[in-house]
Design an enzyme around this catalytic site. Structure first.
Site, mmCIF file in Angstrom:
data_model
loop_
_atom_site.group_PDB
_atom_site.id
_atom_site.type_symbol
_atom_site.label_atom_id
_atom_site.label_comp_id
_atom_site.label_asym_id
_atom_site.label_seq_id
_atom_site.Cartn_x
_atom_site.Cartn_y
_atom_site.Cartn_z
ATOM 1 N N ARG A 1 7.262 69.565 -42.833
ATOM 2 C CA ARG A 1 6.458 70.122 -41.164
ATOM 3 C C ARG A 1 6.306 69.799 -40.917
ATOM 4 N NH1 ARG A 1 8.100 74.603 -37.409
ATOM 5 N NH2 ARG A 1 6.886 74.666 -36.022
ATOM 6 N N ALA B 1 6.096 66.446 -38.616
ATOM 7 C CA ALA B 1 5.450 66.823 -37.110
ATOM 8 C C ALA B 1 4.657 65.394 -37.118
ATOM 9 C CB ALA B 1 4.450 67.637 -37.322
ATOM 10 N N GLY C 1 5.303 62.068 -37.365
ATOM 11 C CA GLY C 1 6.403 60.836 -37.277
ATOM 12 C C GLY C 1 6.441 61.343 -36.045
ATOM 13 N N TYR C 2 6.525 62.538 -35.398
ATOM 14 C CA TYR C 2 6.856 62.750 -34.042
ATOM 15 C C TYR C 2 5.671 62.028 -32.973
ATOM 16 C CZ TYR C 2 10.847 66.049 -35.528
ATOM 17 O OH TYR C 2 11.636 66.404 -36.005
ATOM 18 N N PHE D 1 -1.635 53.271 -20.369
ATOM 19 C CA PHE D 1 -2.561 54.194 -21.223
ATOM 20 C C PHE D 1 -2.850 52.757 -22.825
ATOM 21 C CE2 PHE D 1 -0.796 55.132 -26.417
ATOM 22 C CZ PHE D 1 -2.295 56.110 -26.085
ATOM 23 N N GLU E 1 -5.764 51.600 -21.645
ATOM 24 C CA GLU E 1 -7.470 52.461 -22.143
ATOM 25 C C GLU E 1 -7.266 52.448 -23.718
ATOM 26 O OE1 GLU E 1 -6.400 55.757 -18.567
ATOM 27 O OE2 GLU E 1 -5.391 56.006 -20.622
ATOM 28 N N GLU F 1 -4.273 60.909 -20.512
ATOM 29 C CA GLU F 1 -3.582 60.003 -20.429
ATOM 30 C C GLU F 1 -1.450 60.578 -20.813
ATOM 31 O OE1 GLU F 1 -1.758 57.537 -17.846
ATOM 32 O OE2 GLU F 1 -3.859 57.355 -17.334
#
EC number: 2.7.1.107
Length: 134
Positions: free
Chosen positions: A24, A28, A30-31, A45, A48, A83
């Site tokens: 998990r 996560a 990777g996401y 973005f 910034e 942002e």
């Protein structure tokens, strides 16, 4: 619907919910990296993030204590976080449909206002730290 049925329904809709432990965490991460890559596609973005390349190391020079360094660096990171959240709101609204809607405009305007407030907070923290150093 009890808790077990709800978990089964969520897992059926999104098999990612079945992952546990290191698997998990790995997925996560990777996401999260995918989100940063998607954020890089947004000009605001990107600006910034490039500013943070200068400001984060500078925070260690301007800050006189670890608290000041944390406030300076944290305010820069906060701008980037807000942002990304604003971009997420805009993306979700755009997915709903391209037609003009007062609620969609309101959501986008509030996200933009959140970015503005985070930028003002960051500027205020930096101005105060620099003024104290002079």
């Amino acid at each position: 619907m009890n808790s077990r049925e709800l978990d089964a329904a969520q897992a059926e809709a999104n098999p990612q919910k079945l992952r546990t432990g290191l698997s998990r965490i790995w997925h996560a991460a990777g996401y999260s990296l995918a989100g940063l890559r998607a954020g890089w596609g947004e000009p605001a973005f990107r600006q910034e993030a490039l500013a943070s390349v200068v400001l984060l190391p500078l925070a260690f020079w301007v800050g006189r204590s670890w608290v000041e360094v944390a406030l300076l660096a944290g305010s820069v990171l906060l701008v980037m976080i807000v942002e990304l959240l604003n971009t997420g709101i805009e993306t979700a609204i755009d997915r709903i449909g391209p037609e003009w809607n007062q609620l969609s405009k309101r959501a986008k305007d509030m996200g933009s206002a959140a970015v503005l407030l985070s930028l003002l907070l960051c500027a205020g923290i930096w101005a105060g730290a620099i003024a104290a150093r002079l």
